[in-house]
Design an enzyme around this catalytic site. Structure first.
Site, mmCIF file in Angstrom:
data_model
loop_
_atom_site.group_PDB
_atom_site.id
_atom_site.type_symbol
_atom_site.label_atom_id
_atom_site.label_comp_id
_atom_site.label_asym_id
_atom_site.label_seq_id
_atom_site.Cartn_x
_atom_site.Cartn_y
_atom_site.Cartn_z
ATOM 1 N NE ARG A 130 -3.726 -2.171 1.997
ATOM 2 C CZ ARG A 130 -3.619 -3.377 2.539
ATOM 3 N NH1 ARG A 130 -2.393 -3.300 3.369
ATOM 4 N NH2 ARG A 130 -4.480 -4.299 2.458
ATOM 5 C CE LYS A 152 -1.577 13.781 -14.142
ATOM 6 N NZ LYS A 152 -2.149 14.231 -15.666
ATOM 7 C CD GLU A 194 6.119 17.491 -22.928
ATOM 8 O OE1 GLU A 194 5.597 18.313 -22.305
ATOM 9 O OE2 GLU A 194 5.935 16.160 -23.112
ATOM 10 C CE LYS A 235 4.392 17.675 -13.898
ATOM 11 N NZ LYS A 235 4.317 16.391 -14.702
ATOM 12 C CD GLU A 245 -4.812 16.776 -15.639
ATOM 13 O OE1 GLU A 245 -3.792 16.348 -15.274
ATOM 14 O OE2 GLU A 245 -5.468 16.566 -16.635
ATOM 15 N NE ARG A 249 -0.566 17.142 -12.481
ATOM 16 C CZ ARG A 249 0.227 16.231 -11.803
ATOM 17 N NH1 ARG A 249 -0.101 16.219 -10.561
ATOM 18 N NH2 ARG A 249 1.034 15.578 -12.257
ATOM 19 C CG ASN A 253 -3.088 17.674 -20.511
ATOM 20 O OD1 ASN A 253 -1.996 17.019 -20.259
ATOM 21 N ND2 ASN A 253 -4.072 17.384 -19.890
ATOM 22 C CG HIS A 256 0.474 16.949 -24.194
ATOM 23 N ND1 HIS A 256 1.353 18.325 -24.009
ATOM 24 C CD2 HIS A 256 1.386 16.052 -23.792
ATOM 25 C CE1 HIS A 256 2.336 17.892 -23.579
ATOM 26 N NE2 HIS A 256 2.454 16.644 -23.223
ATOM 27 C CG HIS A 260 -2.010 12.726 -26.254
ATOM 28 N ND1 HIS A 260 -2.593 12.936 -25.207
ATOM 29 C CD2 HIS A 260 -0.641 12.368 -26.015
ATOM 30 C CE1 HIS A 260 -1.725 13.093 -23.980
ATOM 31 N NE2 HIS A 260 -0.615 12.702 -24.542
ATOM 32 C CG HIS A 275 4.868 12.474 -25.597
ATOM 33 N ND1 HIS A 275 3.535 12.375 -25.599
ATOM 34 C CD2 HIS A 275 5.144 13.543 -24.516
ATOM 35 C CE1 HIS A 275 3.183 13.397 -24.583
ATOM 36 N NE2 HIS A 275 4.210 13.913 -23.968
HETATM 37 N N1 NAD Z 1 4.040 11.043 -15.050
HETATM 38 C C1 NAD Z 1 3.994 12.112 -15.750
HETATM 39 O O1 NAD Z 1 3.517 13.150 -15.144
HETATM 40 C C2 NAD Z 1 4.387 11.969 -17.142
HETATM 41 C C3 NAD Z 1 4.417 13.286 -17.983
HETATM 42 C C4 NAD Z 1 5.129 13.168 -19.188
HETATM 43 C C5 NAD Z 1 5.116 11.772 -19.766
HETATM 44 N N2 NAD Z 1 5.026 10.809 -18.906
HETATM 45 C C6 NAD Z 1 5.488 9.428 -19.629
HETATM 46 O O2 NAD Z 1 6.948 9.294 -19.909
HETATM 47 C C7 NAD Z 1 7.072 8.561 -21.014
HETATM 48 C C8 NAD Z 1 8.190 9.265 -22.008
HETATM 49 O O3 NAD Z 1 9.299 9.362 -21.124
HETATM 50 P P1 NAD Z 1 10.803 9.433 -21.987
HETATM 51 O O4 NAD Z 1 10.679 10.344 -23.070
HETATM 52 O O5 NAD Z 1 11.819 9.553 -20.869
HETATM 53 O O6 NAD Z 1 10.769 7.851 -22.555
HETATM 54 P P2 NAD Z 1 11.782 6.632 -22.296
HETATM 55 O O7 NAD Z 1 11.846 6.349 -20.851
HETATM 56 O O8 NAD Z 1 11.200 5.525 -23.208
HETATM 57 O O9 NAD Z 1 13.152 7.103 -22.711
HETATM 58 C C9 NAD Z 1 13.532 7.576 -23.851
HETATM 59 C C10 NAD Z 1 14.469 6.638 -24.378
HETATM 60 O O10 NAD Z 1 15.937 7.181 -23.968
HETATM 61 C C11 NAD Z 1 16.536 5.968 -23.461
HETATM 62 N N3 NAD Z 1 17.358 6.723 -22.198
HETATM 63 C C12 NAD Z 1 16.725 7.618 -20.973
HETATM 64 N N4 NAD Z 1 17.761 7.867 -20.428
HETATM 65 C C13 NAD Z 1 19.095 7.764 -21.173
HETATM 66 C C14 NAD Z 1 20.401 8.135 -21.105
HETATM 67 N N5 NAD Z 1 20.516 9.207 -20.052
HETATM 68 N N6 NAD Z 1 21.326 7.515 -22.137
HETATM 69 C C15 NAD Z 1 20.858 6.904 -22.853
HETATM 70 N N7 NAD Z 1 19.632 6.441 -23.111
HETATM 71 C C16 NAD Z 1 18.612 7.046 -22.068
HETATM 72 C C17 NAD Z 1 15.557 5.194 -22.921
HETATM 73 O O11 NAD Z 1 15.944 3.759 -22.774
HETATM 74 C C18 NAD Z 1 14.684 5.106 -23.942
HETATM 75 O O12 NAD Z 1 14.930 4.472 -24.963
HETATM 76 C C19 NAD Z 1 5.795 8.248 -21.546
HETATM 77 O O13 NAD Z 1 5.306 6.799 -21.276
HETATM 78 C C20 NAD Z 1 4.826 9.116 -20.903
HETATM 79 O O14 NAD Z 1 3.511 8.693 -20.976
HETATM 80 C C21 NAD Z 1 4.691 10.820 -17.874
HETATM 81 ZN ZN ZN Z 2 4.145 15.577 -22.783
#
Ligand code: NAD
Ligand code: ZN
Length: 376
Positions: A130, A152, A194, A235, A245, A249, A253, A256, A260, A275
């Site tokens: 939990r 999130k 972003e 943020k 949200e 918040r 988006n 987005h 999306h 993305h």
């Molecule tokens: N929780 C939230 O508020 C929130 C907000 C925005 C996005 N997201 C989520 O985040 C995800 C996207 O995140 P992302 O763009 O980091 O994607 P990701 O985690 O897939 O990373 C992108 C790529 O970079 C590589 N990578 C990461 N750090 C590295 C480093 N230092 N050196 C070499 N390679 C590296 C990863 O292995 C991957 O191949 C999505 O799933 C999205 O839904 C969540």
């Molecule tokens: Zn985003």
């Protein structure tokens, strides 16, 4: 490797969420120092580190050594990289690894990676026993400026992205800016979309600063740390105003809704679109659409496009390699993403650079004719 960091190079952003308040440290060399920073803040002396196969070879050994040196017993789990890892199947693997490591409520799950690892591990940390403590060590620019802050967490299902998850704030975020040196240029640029977004939402001075300083941000050093700290502060402000949200918040988006729809239209194929690239095109479209509705000047849309183009981001639907489905299909994706109330959509629109707002009465017919006009 572990050069002594001048204290002045590092930034601290505090997220003041009452008993869930936490620090975000931003600067070089933080992975090497992670053990000390975590031991100073958490009571437990066990940690389960979750990472992916791209990040592990660069940073996992250094992190584990730092934890062990601070008296924290560390286990680690290396998962496949990529969006598909945000699944029920991998959630089970993570929960199992956390329990096998005998992580208890005062111990920590540590996410070492991009947003995929952060969202998945944060979800596991929120539900195992939990809720156990959670530390984010974001290694992508997107994760450092966006996904690691705000609590999130979640996974994807065949119904869509991020549909199952919990709010679970981290106890600490360590954004080691050196880690970005191994990130691909394309992923760095995508995260930068972003960063620019925060300026476009409500910080026109920050957007102007980025226009003047983006080369230094890309090069690394003080300007990069500054841009990440400003983004985390932005943020944090939004999250503190509206943790779950219910209102403002939603401004996060910006770009987005269109973004999306384009991600869905390209079947989340990262070879065609990632993305942040979808968000870049989406932000230009949001500004153009606002101009079309006579809410903003068309010059603002041109300015946004010029900047994103200068850093090398795509800004037009036609920049996406391969064919896109027709405007009607994009519109269906938007309608699915949003709750459509009697033909009206909620959209983030703008009165100009840094003057975004939530509009909840956008006629879907207007969106469709705009998409037809912009379709390549
Ligand atoms: N929780 C939230 O508020 C929130 C907000 C925005 C996005 N997201 C989520 O985040 C995800 C996207 O995140 P992302 O763009 O980091 O994607 P990701 O985690 O897939 O990373 C992108 C790529 O970079 C590589 N990578 C990461 N750090 C590295 C480093 N230092 N050196 C070499 N390679 C590296 C990863 O292995 C991957 O191949 C999505 O799933 C999205 O839904 C969540
Ligand atoms: Zn985003």
């Amino acid at each position: 490797m572990n050069a002594i960091t001048p204290a002045s190079a590092e930034r601290l952003v505090r997220v003041p969420l009452g008993e869930r308040a936490y620090d975000i440290l931003i600067g070089p060399g933080l992975i090497a120092r992670a053990g000390r920073e975590i031991a100073a803040r958490l009571k437990g002396r066990k940690a389960a580190v979750i990472t992916d196969e791209n990040v592990a070879p660069h940073y996992l050994a250094a992190l584990v050594a730092s934890l062990e040196a601070a008296g924290i017993q560390a286990s680690s789990l290396v998962l496949p990289a990529g969006e598909k890892t945000k699944s029920f199947e991998h959630l089970m693997t993570v929960c199992d690894a956390v329990l096998t490591a005998r992580v208890e409520r005062n111990d920590a799950v540590i996410a070492l990676g991009g947003g995929v690892i952060g969202d998945l591990s944060g979800f596991a940390a929120g539900i195992v026993r939990r809720g156990v403590r959670f530390v984010q060590i974001p290694t992508s620019l997107l994760a450092q400026v966006d996904s690691s802050v705000g609590g999130k967490t979640g996974i994807n299902t065949h119904h869509g992205k991020n549909l199952v998850g919990v709010f679970h704030q981290p106890d600490l975020v360590l954004a080691d800016t050196d880690a970005l040196n191994t990130l691909s240029e394309r992923e760095f640029r995508a995260g930068y979309a972003e960063v620019a977004k925060y300026g476009l939402i409500d910080k026109p001075d920050f957007f102007a600063w980025l226009e003047a300083n983006w080369r230094q941000v890309f090069a690394g050093g003080a300007a990069r740390i500054e841009a990440i700290a400003a983004s985390c502060q932005a943020k944090s402000d939004v999250v503190v105003a509206d943790e779950r949200e219910n209102g403002p918040r939603a401004l996060l988006n910006l770009g987005h809704t269109f973004g999306h729809a384009l991600e869905a239209a390209t079947a989340y194929d990262s070879r065609r679109l990632v993305h942040g690239e979808g968000v870049a095109i989406g932000m230009v479209l949001a500004h153009e659409f606002s101009a079309r509705l006579n809410l903003a000047s068309p010059d603002d849309a041109k300015r946004v496009e010029a900047h994103l183009k200068a850093v090398g981001l795509p800004t037009r639907m036609g920049d996406i390699p391969g064919d896109l489905p027709p405007a009607e299909t994009l519109m269906d994706a938007i309608a699915q993403d949003k709750k459509v109330k009697s033909g009206k959509l909620t959209f983030i629109l703008t009165h100009g650079i840094g003057q975004s707002f939530v509009a909840d009465d956008v006629p879907s017919s207007e969106v469709l004719s705009f998409l037809k006009e912009k379709h390549p």
